[in-house]
Motif scaffolding. Structure first.
Motif, PDB file in Angstrom:
ATOM      1  N   LYS A 112       0.830  -1.203   0.000  1.00  0.00           N
ATOM      2  CA  LYS A 112       0.000   0.000   0.000  1.00  0.00           C
ATOM      3  C   LYS A 112       0.866   1.255   0.000  1.00  0.00           C
ATOM      4  O   LYS A 112       0.588   2.222  -0.719  1.00  0.00           O
ATOM      5  CB  LYS A 112      -0.926   0.013   1.208  1.00  0.00           C
ATOM      6  CG  LYS A 112      -1.843   1.226   1.235  1.00  0.00           C
ATOM      7  CD  LYS A 112      -2.779   1.223   2.432  1.00  0.00           C
ATOM      8  CE  LYS A 112      -3.673   2.462   2.416  1.00  0.00           C
ATOM      9  NZ  LYS A 112      -4.586   2.495   3.579  1.00  0.00           N
ATOM     10  N   ILE A 117      -2.106   0.013  -3.291  1.00  0.00           N
ATOM     11  CA  ILE A 117      -3.073  -1.084  -3.400  1.00  0.00           C
ATOM     12  C   ILE A 117      -3.773  -1.270  -2.058  1.00  0.00           C
ATOM     13  O   ILE A 117      -3.118  -1.315  -1.011  1.00  0.00           O
ATOM     14  CB  ILE A 117      -2.358  -2.376  -3.828  1.00  0.00           C
ATOM     15  CG1 ILE A 117      -1.754  -2.186  -5.229  1.00  0.00           C
ATOM     16  CG2 ILE A 117      -3.319  -3.570  -3.826  1.00  0.00           C
ATOM     17  CD1 ILE A 117      -0.927  -3.351  -5.709  1.00  0.00           C
ATOM     18  N   LEU A 121      -7.236  -6.203  -0.278  1.00  0.00           N
ATOM     19  CA  LEU A 121      -6.898  -7.040  -1.429  1.00  0.00           C
ATOM     20  C   LEU A 121      -5.621  -7.831  -1.168  1.00  0.00           C
ATOM     21  O   LEU A 121      -5.562  -9.051  -1.395  1.00  0.00           O
ATOM     22  CB  LEU A 121      -6.738  -6.175  -2.672  1.00  0.00           C
ATOM     23  CG  LEU A 121      -6.267  -6.895  -3.940  1.00  0.00           C
ATOM     24  CD1 LEU A 121      -7.236  -7.994  -4.324  1.00  0.00           C
ATOM     25  CD2 LEU A 121      -6.087  -5.903  -5.089  1.00  0.00           C
ATOM     26  N   THR A 122      -4.584  -7.157  -0.680  1.00  0.00           N
ATOM     27  CA  THR A 122      -3.317  -7.846  -0.456  1.00  0.00           C
ATOM     28  C   THR A 122      -3.415  -8.836   0.686  1.00  0.00           C
ATOM     29  O   THR A 122      -2.836  -9.929   0.637  1.00  0.00           O
ATOM     30  CB  THR A 122      -2.201  -6.828  -0.176  1.00  0.00           C
ATOM     31  OG1 THR A 122      -2.269  -5.766  -1.131  1.00  0.00           O
ATOM     32  CG2 THR A 122      -0.836  -7.477  -0.286  1.00  0.00           C
TER      33      THR A 122
END
Length: 351
Positions: A112, A117, A121-122
């Protein structure tokens, strides 16, 4: 046991992951185990985007399978979630081999910080990576609670240690030209380490930065009053620890923070934010924590260096290695100690 460790983090990188795996491997050999490594230098690699010092293995699958067969491990530990880690995970699942993993790095937070991101999600990807693991090793209670709350399972404690013979109190006269007190940072100069939070503080004396990384050039331009010593190793690194009055740990994303142990072992009190890592490692006698980092720095100046050393004595690498050996998942559960092969030197070079 013959223990095979797969890691995407390896020399010439110098960070907590590499130092931990290197040192634990040598301690495991002392306990009678045979340790082998799968590392990026055994494969074709390309530089990691935004961090070219880190090399990533390209298409390691076939060579990885040959390495597994040649070493004939009794237990497999996958240390990182990079290309080698994913390839080893696929190979183990395909062959029905149990394996353990570790949560060394706050990968979602780092992604991030570098690429924006979203964490969710990660975390979904990282959770999938570790889901088949027979034991996900975590360094602190805080990290255990956090990952458990995010749906990670099979969590096992695996603490860290410090070389108490190398990192010791001693002469503090290395940098006589720097006004005291000297506030010291040691570590990688990378965005996720939050070094700006330290360097922008209004503090008396001097700021000493020891280390290298992708943020070096920017930081030197933005903070010309700080003293940048570059990367240091061995006795030279110890001397730079000793030269300081307070060790400043500005990171909010480390899973442990080995450098805090090294600083305390040298008699340096630690100033940090009250976050996971410092909350687990520091005691009121060895460190000061505050959401105002400058307040923590000034409070740390009042702490007793001898108390810092005493606190560090509770963290040994031999205990760390024994904990690791207990956590791994051997293919067979009936390995009598008398049947273990004689220990041999690991691939890990002493640094």
């Amino acid at each position: 046991m013959r223990i095979l460790i797969v890691t995407d983090a390896w020399y010439p990188q110098v960070n907590g992951v590499v130092r931990t795996l290197d040192t634990v491997a040598h301690e495991l050999a002392e306990l009678g185990h045979v340790v082998g490594f799968v590392t990026p230098d055994q494969f074709r690699t390309l530089p990691m985007p935004t961090y070219p010092e880190i090399r990533l293995a390209i298409a390691p699958g076939r060579r990885l399978a040959r390495t597994f067969a040649a070493f004939a491990p009794d237990a497999i530990h996958i240390a990182t979630e990079g290309p080698l880690g994913w390839a080893a995970r696929r190979l183990c699942l395909r062959r029905g081999l149990p394996f353990t993993t570790a949560y060394h790095t706050r990968f979602p937070e780092y992604v991030k910080a570098r690429f924006g991101i979203p964490l969710a999600l990660t975390f979904r990807i990282v959770r999938r990576f570790h889901a088949p693991s027979r034991g996900l090793m975590v360094a602190t209670r805080s990290l255990h609670e956090e990952l458990s709350g995010r749906g990670f399972g099979n969590l096992r404690a695996w603490s860290r240690g410090v070389d108490l013979e190398r990192f010791t109190p001693g002469p503090r006269d290395l940098l006589p030209h720097l006004p005291r007190p000297i506030f010291t940072y040691v570590g990688r100069l990378a965005v996720e380490k939050n070094i700006d939070a330290f360097l922008k503080l209004d503090l008396p004396g001097s700021k000493l930065v020891v280390g290298d990384g992708p943020e070096m050039a920017r930081l030197k331009v933005q903070y010309p009053d700080a003293h940048f010593a570059g990367a240091r190793h061995g006795d030279d690194l110890v001397a730079h620890f000793r030269a300081g009055d307070v060790f400043v740990f500005p990171s909010r994303t480390d899973t442990f923070g080995l450098v805090m142990l090294e600083a305390m072992a040298c008699g340096l009190p630690v100033a940090a934010y009250p976050v996971a890592g410092p909350l687990d490692v520091l005691s009121p006698e060895s460190g000061a924590m505050d959401e105002d980092l400058a307040v923590a720095c000034r409070r740390a100046l009042l702490l007793d260096p001898a108390a810092c050393r005493r606190h560090a004595l509770g963290f040994t690498w031999s205990a760390t290695a024994a904990q690791f050996a207990y956590n791994v998942a051997p293919f067979r559960q009936d390995w009598p100690r008398a049947a273990l092969p004689a220990p041999i030197p690991t691939r890990a070079p002493r640094r």
